[in-house]
Structures are given as structure tokens and as C-alpha cells.
Enzyme design. Structure first.
Site, PDB file in Angstrom:
ATOM      1  CE1 TYR A  93       0.904  42.217  77.474  1.00  0.00           C
ATOM      2  CE2 TYR A  93       2.099  40.848  75.909  1.00  0.00           C
ATOM      3  CZ  TYR A  93       0.904  41.278  76.467  1.00  0.00           C
ATOM      4  OH  TYR A  93      -0.266  40.781  76.018  1.00  0.00           O
ATOM      5  CE  LYS A 101      14.597  11.456  67.922  1.00  0.00           C
ATOM      6  NZ  LYS A 101      15.551  10.720  68.718  1.00  0.00           N
TER       7      LYS A 101
HETATM    8  C1  LIG Z   1      16.714  10.549  67.991  1.00  0.00           C
HETATM    9  C2  LIG Z   1      17.467   9.316  67.911  1.00  0.00           C
HETATM   10  C3  LIG Z   1      18.321   9.083  66.821  1.00  0.00           C
HETATM   11  C4  LIG Z   1      18.626  10.095  65.767  1.00  0.00           C
HETATM   12  O1  LIG Z   1      19.564  11.004  66.278  1.00  0.00           O
HETATM   13  P1  LIG Z   1      20.193  12.173  65.397  1.00  0.00           P
HETATM   14  O2  LIG Z   1      21.237  12.743  66.261  1.00  0.00           O
HETATM   15  O3  LIG Z   1      19.090  13.123  65.145  1.00  0.00           O
HETATM   16  O4  LIG Z   1      20.705  11.560  64.166  1.00  0.00           O
HETATM   17  C5  LIG Z   1      18.958   7.850  66.748  1.00  0.00           C
HETATM   18  N1  LIG Z   1      18.752   6.916  67.696  1.00  0.00           N
HETATM   19  C6  LIG Z   1      17.953   7.114  68.754  1.00  0.00           C
HETATM   20  C7  LIG Z   1      17.792   6.028  69.762  1.00  0.00           C
HETATM   21  C8  LIG Z   1      17.287   8.325  68.922  1.00  0.00           C
HETATM   22  O5  LIG Z   1      16.522   8.526  69.974  1.00  0.00           O
END
Ligand SMILES: *Cc1c(COP(=O)(O)O)cnc(C)c1O
Length: 817
Positions: A712, A489
Site C-alpha cells: 500500500y 480476564k
Molecule cells: C489484572 C489484574 C490483576 C493481575 O495483574 P497482573 O499484573 O497481570 O498480575 C490483579 N488485580 C487486579 C485488580 C487486576 O485488574
């Protein structure tokens, strides 16, 4: 070359293997250990190796269907394969090594074995550069120096060669003996022993001892006298002639009597029994001096004259093993391999291209190779291009130009890079995958500069080797038989979706997960065929999900109803669509509760449209040992709830609850699958390999006088005269504004520089008063020296946020060795 190669039945005998199936003869031309690298050649023998992750036996059927008929296996397949021949052995890896050792014994020309912690590949490549005019050389391709890399390297030996350069690398002490038995080097070179790869060694001494095993039967050993432990071990070698060199005045065969640096060169004056030789190398770092001294000894051993040594040493070239992937114009993908061309590295680059080539057409741009046997490499290149079904070939250089008739029809030839650049726009680059493979002197970076999409100076470099290595490390820790879902993702945590997903597909993970349907769609468009789970399916993307076989996570009745309605509306009548049920085991974010299960079961029983592919839940605190009680309760609740579902569903969906830290801390709760996200990115511990490194450049250097204000709001006033570098990165790139005024640091020319003044949208100022640097120099924002974790801690957040904050305007470059 055929007289150098054995017949299949000869190998069966050599290996004392049991022959099953057809007793059919074949001249073995190629040894194959990875099914993905098969390109339809003749004379292939496949070794089914059992790896940590894959079992080669699982690919026999695929390869059989592609035409391979000869296999070395540990187990005879259950299924019948008419007219295939199987040599059954105890251990396929040992068999491969035995074949290599036997092959090596056929040749009496010298074999140089090179080992050490650092510099092996450079020494090998430089030895090739320095000796190529005198000898026909065979050498390990790239850094093929492992238990399987060495056999493949040795297999390249043929009787027409006059010298072999073979690298040996080990990660465990016990491995060197096996490499030694295969390589049987006549001449040894012991490169630098640093602290790399320390994990499995009890001490530095043990490391030296195990590496030195490579040389136990060498006639000659070359090493640096200034490492006492290496010297001590070397003296124990009874029949070996020792050639050593010293920078520090130790009694040695070769003394460095003077060393000076000037305008990019190191000038060396050395004394040996052949008298004094002065030469220079176009490098100033101490590692290069060390490598060059080993090679000086080798050149003297081969009787190369002083003047020749001088000439060749001064034109040594950097060895860039990196292969880079970049986005090009018109959605093309550029693969740039500047590694010194030879046919073996061309083959490897084509394999990389194959892994990244989906449905697109391929363009290959190749320059003349450094290799001197042009008849051989020209013919072999043309053959490889045909095997790989490359749509368009562009050859650059006088040799390729004069052999144009050997290449497929749709090929174009130019004598040099400049004349090609004039015709660059004649070519349709749209969505092509383009491999550029040019020897240094053809300056393919000029082609690259024209084809690149973005020229923003800030880049996120993604190390694909680190990603593969992290993946296989995690895999090794997952219990056997458990499937792997890779979570990609948010552009794979900022690293880039389709590029990372392609690599994961290549490594055969079982599933991918994305957050939104759009992300899944992008992967499908990039040709990813793995099953994909969408964790937050939005109602208006249902149609696209159904059409593209994206599998939604269903976490409440509303999302289930919407999805079922969507299927009905589309009159969907294909196979049952796969869904994933999310249960709330205690995190209280998304998912069905315990009380809802009976209704859910009823609903599912009443429909025909969907099939539950998996049942999942998510842990709230898998990274926190203090919370293990709560985590174990979540796991227990998940088990109960999923048991209840499964018993009334009459199907056996996969169950999964672990994320990366869960995999690490609760492997016993792996169920059928685990979901791996951040764990492949190498940010959890400082010993892990970082995958993403963020770099920018110095735009300008200014002197700030005591009392002058900076940036700035003049939030910084110089307490004394200072040197300030303005670097081309700001909060719009993901360099957080909270890093202003001394909180953040960056890494320039080997040192840390503090942020001064406020971070701006596109620029940041850092204090380089104590750093020797110039405008245009590279700046590391995070990577090997400044870890993502460190920045996250300063920002009071987690590595996830730092990684995913790198904005999309930052160009991603993918590197692979
Ligand atoms: C993002 C996510 C993961 C992966 O998590 P990590 O800590 O990056 O391994 C697994 N399951 C779900 C439902 C997630 O949203």
C-alpha cells in the site's frame, strides 16, 4: 506379572517403616503419587509426597473414599480411617526411590541409562525404534526422567523384558546420585551437553561432572569423543569400557570418515573395529547426526549386523512428544497425541483427557500400537477404556480390528484410516472431547484436518507445560499458607479462558478472577468449579452472576445497592452470597475511600444477604522500584482500612493486594491471598518460559527488482534486488500496523526478517533476501526467538497489550508434553 511385584508388608519391611492401622496384605501393582491420576484400579499404593505446592497427605481422605487402603506417609493422619494401612517413613520420596531401586535389582537384563542436556528422549525413543524387532523393551514413558519420574519408569520393569531404556534428568547437581542409585545402569549413553538448565550449575564443568555420576558403575559408556571435558571425565571411570565416536578425527572407537547431505538424508560412512559401515538417516540437522551416532555404537555393542543397521537407520522417525489441544467441529475439543503409541503413553494421554473432560462424553480414536506384544497392549487398552468410562471407542488398524470382541459394545473398528474417514460423519461430535492417538504410519493428521474448526494459517500456540512450570515457580515464591487467585480476564491474557482455567483448576489454585460476568459465565459453562470473582460486574448481569455463583467485586455504594436489590428482586433465599470489597488505597481507580468506611460498615451490618469473602486493593506501581515509597504507603493504607473493616464486621475475610509484580517485589505484603495474572505467561523476563507463541506461514515468495515499490502506498521502494516473503498475518490478527517498514521483525528458518512496506489487514511482507526459505514455511511472530517484550518495547507499550491484541480469529492450539 505378579511374581515381579511385592506384597505391601514386604515393602513395609524394606522401608523399615512403622506400620499403623490394619496389617493387611496386598499385592502392589501400581505406585500412585498424584491423586488426580487414580482411576479405581486394584493394588494401588499411594505415596504422600510433600511437594512445593501440594502436600500429598491432604489427599489421603479423598483417595480413601475412592477405595485406596494402602498409604506411605510421613505423618499419620489425625482422622481415623478404618481398615486402612499406613507405612510411616521419614521421607516419602526417599521411600518411593528405595522401592524403585529394590524393584530394579530383581532384573538382570541390561539397563541403558541416558542423560545429557539435550536429546535424551529422542535417543531413548530411537533406541526403541531400532531395537524393537530384537528385544522386548521397557522404557521411560514420555520424558519421565525426574526424581519421581524415574521411580515410576523403573516400576514398569518386568521379568519378561530383555532391555530397559531409562532417561535421567536433573536440575540440580545433587540429584544425579539418587537417580544413579535407582537406575544402576549397565550401559550409559551421554548425550549432548548444551547450555540448557544452567541456573543451578556453577559452570559447564560442574554440569558435566554431575551428569557423569550416572555412569560411575557402568560396564560400558557411549559418548562423543569431541567434547574434551566429557572425555576427561570418562577416562576417570576405572572399570568401564569406553565406546566413543568422533567427527573431528580424534582417536576414538568409531570414526566418522564421511558425512554428506542429500535430499533430506544425511549419509554417513563410519569406521570401527568391525570395519566400514555406510548408512543414512532421514534427517539433516547436526543434533540428529549426533543422536544417531550414539545409537550406532549401541547397535554395534549389541552385535546388530551392518545391513540391519542400514535398514533401520534409514527408517528412523521423528519423535513428536507434543500433545495438542484444539477446538473441533461442533464445539468439540480435540486432543491429538502423535507420540509413538505404547500402553504407558496411552495411559498418560487418557489422564490428560480426564483433566479436560468436564461433563462431556468422550470419544477415543486409537491406532494399532508400535509395541510388538499385541496380546498385552490390546487387553490393557480395553481395560483402560473401561476404567475411564469412555463412551465411544474407535479402533483403527488390523490388530485392533481383529480383537474387536475384547472392547466395550459401543466400539467401532476399521482396518485403516481411510475407511474410517468415510464414516466420520456417522459420529455425533457435538461437544465431545476427542482423544486421537495414532502411530505415525496411520496418519491421524488426516482425521484431525477433517475435525478441526478453523483452518486459518495463523495460530497462537499455548505451551501448557510452560504455564504449569511458571505457575509452580511463582507458587514457590509465595509465602506458605497464602492462597492463590489466578487472574484469567481477557481470555486469560489472550491464551484462552476455559483451557487455561481448566489447567489452573487441575493445579488446584484457590480462586479465579475475571473482568466481566460473561467471562465467568463462559467458565461455568465449561465446567469450571473454582470460586470466581468478577472484577467489573455490570448491573444487567446480576441475575446470571447469582445463578452461577459468580462473586462480584463491590467498589462503591452504587454497586453494593444494585447487587442487594438484585438479590431481593430474585427473592434470593439461599446461602449468603459472597462479595469482594475493593478499597482505594491510593491508585484512585476503583474502590471505597477511607471516609466511606463507616457508612459501608453500617450498610453491611444491616443486611443478611451478602457475606464479605475478601477485602482487596490494587497497587499502581508494584513493578517500579523507584516508586517503592508510594507502594509501601498503599500497602500501609490498605492494612489500616481493612483492619478497620474487619474489626467491625465480626468476620475474617481474606485480604489481598498483590498482583504479579507485587508478588515478586513485595512478598511481605501477601496477606491471605495474591492475585496472579501475567506472571504465569512468561513474558516478564527473557529467562522465563514463554507460554504463548504466535506463528503464521509464508503465503508467497516474490523477487522485487531494484526501484520497484511494495505494498500500500508504495511506502517501500527496493534499494536493490530483493527476495520478499508475504506472510499470512496482518493488523486484524494483532500484528500492529506500527510495525510497518522496518520496525517489526519476524523469525523464519533460524533468522530474523524485517517487515518491509505497510502491514496490511491480513498480510505482511518481510525481507528474506538472506534467508533460505520456501512458500509454506513456518514464521514465528513472537515466541522463543522474538520475545513479546521486544515487540512491546518497539510499540512503546507493555507485554499485556501485545498478548491481548491477538485477535479471536487466530486459532489457539494447546500443547503439552
Ligand atoms: C489484572 C489484574 C490483576 C493481575 O495483574 P497482573 O499484573 O497481570 O498480575 C490483579 N488485580 C487486579 C485488580 C487486576 O485488574
Amino acid at each position: 506379572m505378579s511374581k515381579d511385584r511385592p506384597e505391601f508388608l514386604q515393602l513395609v519391611k524394606l522401608l523399615k517403616a512403622q506400620l499403623h492401622g490394619l496389617s493387611s496384605e496386598m499385592l502392589i501393582q501400581h505406585l500412585l503419587i498424584d491423586s488426580r491420576n487414580f482411576r479405581g484400579q486394584q493394588g494401588v499404593l499411594f505415596f504422600a509426597l510433600e511437594g512445593d505446592v501440594h502436600d500429598g497427605h491432604d489427599f489421603i481422605e479423598e483417595l480413601y473414599n475412592k477405595g485406596i487402603r494402602h498409604f506411605v506417609v510421613e505423618e499419620i493422619p489425625q482422622k481415623a480411617f478404618p481398615d486402612a494401612s499406613f507405612a510411616e517413613v521419614e521421607n516419602s520420596l526417599s521411600a518411593l526411590q528405595k522401592v524403585a531401586a529394590d524393584h530394579r535389582k530383581k532384573f538382570s537384563y541390561p539397563v541403558v541409562g541416558i542423560t545429557g542436556s539435550n536429546g535424551k528422549t529422542i535417543i531413548k525413543e530411537w533406541a526403541h525404534q531400532l531395537l524393537l524387532a530384537d528385544k522386548h523393551i521397557v522404557r521411560s514413558p514420555k520424558s519421565y526422567n525426574s526424581q519421581v519420574g524415574v521411580p515410576l519408569s523403573l516400576w514398569g520393569m518386568e521379568s519378561k523384558h530383555e532391555l530397559a531404556l531409562i532417561e535421567a534428568g536433573i536440575s540440580r547437581p545433587s540429584e544425579m546420585e539418587k537417580l544413579e542409585r535407582m537406575i544402576q545402569p549397565n550401559i550409559g549413553i551421554m548425550s549432548n551437553i548444551g547450555s540448557a538448565h544452567q541456573e543451578h550449575f556453577s559452570s559447564y564443568a560442574a554440569k558435566v561432572r554431575s551428569k557423569m555420576l550416572l555412569f560411575r558403575n557402568c560396564e560400558t559408556l557411549i559418548y562423543c569423543r569431541d567434547h574434551p571435558l566429557i572425555h576427561k571425565r570418562a577416562q576417570k571411570l576405572k572399570d568401564t569400557k569406553l565406546i566413543n565416536w568422533s567427527l573431528e578425527g580424534e582417536a576414538a572407537s568409531v570414526q566418522v570418515v564421511q558425512i554428506k547431505h542429500a535430499s533430506g538424508y544425511t549419509h554417513l560412512k563410519v569406521q570401527s573395529d568391525r570395519g566400514v559401515t555406510s548408512f543414512r538417516i532421514p534427517f539433516v540437522d547436526s543434533a540428529s547426526v549426533e543422536n544417531a551416532m550414539h545409537l550406532f555404537c549401541l547397535l554395534e555393542l549389541f552385535g546388530i549386523g551392518k545391513q540391519t543397521i542400514q535398514k533401520r537407520m534409514s527408517s528412523l522417525q521423528t519423535v513428536d512428544m507434543r500433545l495438542e489441544l484444539k477446538k473441533g467441529l461442533q464445539q468439540s475439543l480435540l486432543i491429538n497425541d502423535s507420540y509413538n503409541s505404547d500402553i504407558e503413553s496411552f495411559r498418560i494421554a487418557l489422564d490428560v483427557m480426564k483433566a479436560h473432560r468436564k461433563r462431556q462424553k468422550a470419544v477415543v480414536i486409537l491406532s494399532d500400537m508400535v509395541e510388538n506384544d499385541s496380546e498385552k497392549w490390546v487387553g490393557a487398552s480395553a481395560e483402560l477404556l473401561r476404567e475411564m468410562e469412555v463412551e465411544q471407542f474407535i479402533g483403527i488398524g488390523p490388530i485392533l480390528h481383529s480383537h474387536a470382541d475384547q472392547f466395550p459394545v459401543n466400539s467401532h473398528f476399521y482396518t485403516d484410516t481411510s475407511s474410517f474417514l468415510q464414516h466420520l460423519s456417522d459420529i455425533d461430535w457435538n461437544k465431545r472431547v476427542v482423544l486421537l492417538k495414532g502411530s505415525r504410519k496411520f496418519a491421524f493428521e488426516r482425521i484431525l484436518a477433517r475435525l478441526e474448526q478453523q483452518h486459518h494459517q495463523t495460530i497462537l500456540r499455548i505451551n501448557m507445560n510452560a504455564l504449569s512450570e511458571n505457575l509452580s515457580n511463582v507458587r514457590a515464591s509465595v509465602p506458605e499458607g497464602v492462597k492463590l487467585m489466578a487472574v484469567v480476564k481477557a481470555f486469560s491474557y489472550g491464551a484462552g479462558s476455559s483451557e487455561v482455567a481448566s489447567l489452573l483448576q487441575y493445579h488446584k489454585v484457590d480462586y479465579l478472577a475475571v473482568a466481566y460476568a460473561d467471562e465467568g459465565l463462559a467458565l461455568r459453562q465449561a465446567g469450571i468449579q473454582l470460586p470466581i470473582m468478577v472484577m467489573n460486574p455490570e448491573p444487567d448481569s446480576l441475575e446470571a452472576m447469582i445463578e452461577n455463583q459468580l462473586e462480584p467485586e463491590i467498589y462503591n455504594f452504587r454497586s453494593l445497592q444494585l447487587f442487594l436489590q438484585g438479590l431481593n428482586r430474585l427473592n434470593y433465599s439461599g446461602e449468603k452470597h459472597k462479595i469482594h470489597l475493593k478499597l482505594d488505597s491510593g491508585m484512585h481507580r476503583l474502590g471505597f475511600d477511607m471516609e466511606q468506611l463507616p457508612t459501608l460498615i453500617n450498610l453491611l451490618k444491616q443486611q443478611q444477604e451478602v457475606e464479605v469473602a475478601s477485602i482487596m486493593s490494587h497497587l499502581a506501581a508494584s513493578d517500579d522500584p523507584q516508586m517503592s515509597r508510594e507502594t509501601l504507603m498503599q500497602i500501609e493504607r490498605f492494612k489500616m482500612m481493612s483492619d478497620q473493616l474487619m474489626s467491625s464486621l465480626n468476620s475474617t475475610p481474606l485480604r489481598h493486594i498483590l498482583n504479579s509484580s507485587g508478588i515478586h517485589n513485595y512478598p511481605e505484603a501477601s496477606f491471605d491471598m495474591v492475585r496472579l495474572g501475567i506472571g504465569i505467561h512468561g513474558v516478564q523476563s527473557d529467562s522465563a518460559l514463554p507460554v504463548a507463541s504466535l506463528f503464521t506461514h509464508i503465503s508467497q515468495i516474490k523477487m522485487l527488482r531494484k526501484g520497484q515499490g511494495l505494498g500500500y502506498g508504495f511506502s517501500f521502494i527496493a534499494p536493490q534486488d530483493m527476495k520478499i516473503a508475504t506472510i499470512a498475518i496482518g493488523y486484524a490478527d494483532g500484528f500492529n500496523r506500527l510495525l510497518s517498514n522496518g520496525v517489526g521483525e519476524v523469525f523464519i528458518a533460524g533468522k530474523r526478517a524485517k517487515v518491509v512496506g505497510k502491514v496490511c489487514m491480513d498480510l505482511t511482507m518481510v525481507d528474506v533476501s538472506q534467508i533460505a526459505c520456501e512458500e509454506g514455511d513456518e514464521v514465528e511472530i513472537f515466541g522463543k526467538n522474538i520475545r513479546v517484550r521486544e515487540i512491546a518495547e518497539k510499540l512503546n507499550t507493555i507485554p499485556y497489550e501485545v498478548l491481548t491484541s491477538v485477535s479471536q480469529r487466530v486459532k489457539r492450539i494447546y500443547t503439552q508434553e
